[in-house]
Write a protein that holds these residues in place. Sequence first.
Motif, PDB file in Angstrom:
ATOM      1  N   ALA A 328      24.826 -50.812  40.846  1.00  0.00           N
ATOM      2  CA  ALA A 328      25.638 -51.062  39.550  1.00  0.00           C
ATOM      3  C   ALA A 328      26.793 -49.899  39.384  1.00  0.00           C
ATOM      4  N   GLN A 329      26.083 -48.483  39.456  1.00  0.00           N
ATOM      5  CA  GLN A 329      26.785 -47.524  39.418  1.00  0.00           C
ATOM      6  C   GLN A 329      27.932 -47.317  40.395  1.00  0.00           C
ATOM      7  N   TYR A 330      27.474 -47.517  41.854  1.00  0.00           N
ATOM      8  CA  TYR A 330      28.461 -47.326  42.865  1.00  0.00           C
ATOM      9  C   TYR A 330      29.357 -48.282  42.902  1.00  0.00           C
ATOM     10  N   ARG A 331      28.984 -49.755  42.308  1.00  0.00           N
ATOM     11  CA  ARG A 331      29.922 -50.982  42.404  1.00  0.00           C
ATOM     12  C   ARG A 331      30.997 -50.350  41.624  1.00  0.00           C
ATOM     13  N   MET A 332      30.805 -50.145  40.188  1.00  0.00           N
ATOM     14  CA  MET A 332      32.033 -49.698  39.371  1.00  0.00           C
ATOM     15  C   MET A 332      32.704 -48.427  39.777  1.00  0.00           C
ATOM     16  N   SER A 333      31.957 -47.461  40.506  1.00  0.00           N
ATOM     17  CA  SER A 333      32.818 -46.072  40.775  1.00  0.00           C
ATOM     18  C   SER A 333      33.756 -46.319  41.694  1.00  0.00           C
ATOM     19  N   PHE A 334      33.807 -47.694  42.525  1.00  0.00           N
ATOM     20  CA  PHE A 334      34.890 -48.022  43.490  1.00  0.00           C
ATOM     21  C   PHE A 334      35.947 -48.988  42.937  1.00  0.00           C
ATOM     22  N   ASP A 335      35.784 -49.319  41.414  1.00  0.00           N
ATOM     23  CA  ASP A 335      36.614 -50.142  40.718  1.00  0.00           C
ATOM     24  C   ASP A 335      37.563 -49.283  40.033  1.00  0.00           C
ATOM     25  N   ALA A 336      38.586 -49.025  40.348  1.00  0.00           N
ATOM     26  CA  ALA A 336      39.762 -48.149  39.743  1.00  0.00           C
ATOM     27  C   ALA A 336      40.108 -48.460  38.423  1.00  0.00           C
ATOM     28  N   ALA A 337      40.045 -49.800  38.062  1.00  0.00           N
ATOM     29  CA  ALA A 337      40.521 -50.379  36.878  1.00  0.00           C
ATOM     30  C   ALA A 337      39.380 -50.146  35.870  1.00  0.00           C
ATOM     31  N   ALA A 338      38.325 -50.403  36.222  1.00  0.00           N
ATOM     32  CA  ALA A 338      36.868 -50.282  35.401  1.00  0.00           C
ATOM     33  C   ALA A 338      36.760 -48.621  35.173  1.00  0.00           C
ATOM     34  N   CYS A 339      37.026 -47.709  36.135  1.00  0.00           N
ATOM     35  CA  CYS A 339      36.801 -46.336  36.063  1.00  0.00           C
ATOM     36  C   CYS A 339      37.877 -45.811  34.914  1.00  0.00           C
ATOM     37  N   LEU A 340      39.175 -46.453  35.073  1.00  0.00           N
ATOM     38  CA  LEU A 340      40.228 -45.887  34.142  1.00  0.00           C
ATOM     39  C   LEU A 340      39.709 -46.218  32.836  1.00  0.00           C
ATOM     40  N   ARG A 341      39.505 -47.549  32.668  1.00  0.00           N
ATOM     41  CA  ARG A 341      39.038 -47.953  30.926  1.00  0.00           C
ATOM     42  C   ARG A 341      37.854 -47.260  30.660  1.00  0.00           C
ATOM     43  N   PHE A 342      36.995 -46.806  31.256  1.00  0.00           N
ATOM     44  CA  PHE A 342      35.840 -45.958  31.135  1.00  0.00           C
ATOM     45  C   PHE A 342      36.097 -44.576  30.678  1.00  0.00           C
ATOM     46  N   ALA A 343      37.012 -44.025  31.639  1.00  0.00           N
ATOM     47  CA  ALA A 343      37.437 -42.860  31.368  1.00  0.00           C
ATOM     48  C   ALA A 343      38.560 -42.408  29.932  1.00  0.00           C
ATOM     49  N   LYS A 344      39.245 -43.335  29.862  1.00  0.00           N
ATOM     50  CA  LYS A 344      39.929 -43.653  28.556  1.00  0.00           C
ATOM     51  C   LYS A 344      39.102 -43.307  27.414  1.00  0.00           C
ATOM     52  N   GLU A 345      37.955 -44.099  27.407  1.00  0.00           N
ATOM     53  CA  GLU A 345      37.259 -44.245  26.077  1.00  0.00           C
ATOM     54  C   GLU A 345      36.520 -42.799  26.041  1.00  0.00           C
ATOM     55  N   LEU A 346      36.152 -42.293  27.298  1.00  0.00           N
ATOM     56  CA  LEU A 346      35.393 -40.964  27.420  1.00  0.00           C
ATOM     57  C   LEU A 346      36.288 -39.924  26.929  1.00  0.00           C
ATOM     58  N   VAL A 347      37.451 -39.880  27.398  1.00  0.00           N
ATOM     59  CA  VAL A 347      38.424 -38.885  26.733  1.00  0.00           C
ATOM     60  C   VAL A 347      38.758 -38.783  25.474  1.00  0.00           C
ATOM     61  N   ALA A 348      38.913 -40.149  24.859  1.00  0.00           N
ATOM     62  CA  ALA A 348      39.052 -40.495  23.411  1.00  0.00           C
ATOM     63  C   ALA A 348      38.000 -40.046  22.627  1.00  0.00           C
ATOM     64  N   ALA A 349      36.704 -40.194  23.085  1.00  0.00           N
ATOM     65  CA  ALA A 349      35.409 -39.760  22.257  1.00  0.00           C
ATOM     66  C   ALA A 349      35.382 -38.337  22.502  1.00  0.00           C
ATOM     67  N   LYS A 350      35.788 -37.599  23.293  1.00  0.00           N
ATOM     68  CA  LYS A 350      36.021 -36.188  23.794  1.00  0.00           C
ATOM     69  C   LYS A 350      36.716 -35.568  22.478  1.00  0.00           C
ATOM     70  N   ILE A 351      38.168 -36.165  22.818  1.00  0.00           N
ATOM     71  CA  ILE A 351      39.064 -35.551  21.503  1.00  0.00           C
ATOM     72  C   ILE A 351      38.310 -35.842  20.111  1.00  0.00           C
ATOM     73  N   ALA A 352      38.206 -36.762  19.882  1.00  0.00           N
ATOM     74  CA  ALA A 352      37.582 -37.314  18.457  1.00  0.00           C
ATOM     75  C   ALA A 352      36.346 -36.084  18.023  1.00  0.00           C
ATOM     76  N   ASN A 353      35.619 -35.967  19.246  1.00  0.00           N
ATOM     77  CA  ASN A 353      34.627 -34.768  18.715  1.00  0.00           C
ATOM     78  C   ASN A 353      35.194 -33.297  18.654  1.00  0.00           C
ATOM     79  N   GLN A 354      35.985 -33.120  19.300  1.00  0.00           N
ATOM     80  CA  GLN A 354      36.686 -31.812  19.291  1.00  0.00           C
ATOM     81  C   GLN A 354      37.309 -31.595  17.633  1.00  0.00           C
ATOM     82  N   ARG A 355      37.938 -32.689  17.484  1.00  0.00           N
ATOM     83  CA  ARG A 355      38.651 -32.680  15.858  1.00  0.00           C
ATOM     84  C   ARG A 355      37.668 -32.578  14.969  1.00  0.00           C
TER      85      ARG A 355
END
Length: 580
Positions: A328-355
């Motif tokens: 499942a990990q490899y499958r999602m890692s080759f799905d550009a759209a899914a990776c971008l959705r996940f990364a956006k949430e990841l960066v948003a969470a990182k910025i929220a915790n920095q704040r």
Amino acid sequence: MPPDDQLELHLPAPPASGEAPLIPARMVNEFVYCQRLAYLMWAQGEWAETGDTAEGHRVHSRVDKPNAPLPAPQALETDETLAGEKIVSRSLTLSSAMLGVVAKLDIAEAEDGAVTPVDYKRGKRPHVAQGAYEPERIQIGLQALLLEEHGYRVEEGAIYYAESRERMRIPLDETLRTAARTAVSELRLTVSQSRIPPPLRDSPKCPRCALVTVCLPDEIRSLAGSSLAPRTIAVPPDEALPLIVQSQRARIGKDGDTLKIDDEERGETQVRFIDISDVALFGNVSITTPALAALLEREIPVTFHSHGGWFRGVAHGIGHRNVEIRTAQYRMSFDAAACLRFAKELVAAKIANQRTILRRNWRGSPEERQAALDRLAAARKSADGATTPAELLGVEGDAASVYFRAFAGVLKLPNDKQGTGELAPFRFEARNRRPPTDPVNAMLSLAYAMLTRHLTITLASVGFDPYRGFFHAPRYGRPALALDLMEPFRAIIADSVVLSAVNTGEVGPNDFVVAVTGTALTQAGRRRFVEAFERRLSQETTHPVFGYQVSMRRMLIVQARLLSRFLLGELPSYPHYLPR
């Protein structure tokens, strides 16, 4: 028609083939008890030792020692020398390709030509109508069917309860035969479809289950919309903890069931294997082949770091067998759209915790504080709206610049009660690395390396490939998934340790060596800083989603487990860590 009233079409399991592994009768027992538990154990290779399972091993210690084999079926029926004699065979393993089952019988008793399988159970005899719980009846029924498959005459089985010292007869009737075969078929069908059963709902079975911290039944149902509050995960204290060896020229060897550490400074130290969760070696520390082999055999990972703490790599045993998670990990890692959705949430969470770190710990002017908080709030919204990975990286970089420019506002300068900054060995202006040029950056780099190490080990223990991520690009030797998962924890764990070490004076100006090649902690300073980092992981906090208390060390494991459940389709989204 309501969902609960929908009709179900029960399909038979596919025919057993020569490549299909035989299912242990014990696993069929677990399937009848809890289908999800059996799937986790059999299909995903999960297991966790508890006090109950350890006691079960102790109860079986006597019957697990094989003795004389059981005579052949014909001999039992025709050999007159065996007439009237009771023969007891222990730890007898039988298998059947037709049944698709293998079992190790605790005891097989032969008398008057008939054989009775006897299964040992810890605890007391349950007072139920059939004399035993259904999972236990199914297991003893399968053992009886295996004996019949090998030509023996079987009329009944028996279960012996060690605590109450009672033995219950289990007649091998047609009802039990059918139930046992049906359970095997349903388990094989479930596994063949790669369909993990849903968790039990508010079941009393869950709190004492060995795999409750893997299954996360209440947490998954809560994230799926259940109104029931998750029960606190009952986990033992962190009895096994990291062994961190930093003394240069220390030598680690094996001495029985312990590791022996020869240190020129501190002399000889011995640590039991059962007290070690993982081993971290810094700089010029050597380890013998027998010691390394013993650690790998026990699935205790060993991480290697540079003298300054840079994470070089990890050695571990065979590793987790859960191929479903990695698929499942490899499958999602080759799905550009899914990776971008996940990364956006990841960066948003990182910025929220920095704040959150700036909001909680600010020491500068209120105007500067509010300006930094506003810019980070805007950056978080921009992350949500990013349409490409490049745009998201730009947002993350801008937010990092704002955060680290404001980071000096949360540091307390030593010997500077008036706030003039005249003595400012910990003055911080910007983030830099490779090599870090000042003490604060040196501590940040070490803290990030330590956090990467912990998450690399955690992800591997859950079943992930730590080197294939969704946000960080794959690169040789870089644990991209560990770097992904640590983004929301950088500020909350790593930066928090640096703030605490500086503001409490646990690490002082004399704990650093400043040279043209960069700034690094001294050995004594690094030891205190690493101790502070491990203390932070052991601190308890309230889980922002589930509301119960959990250590930060356990929090990392819970988040890795939730990520696996998200990738396997059990959760609609991954709940990033966002403390309130």
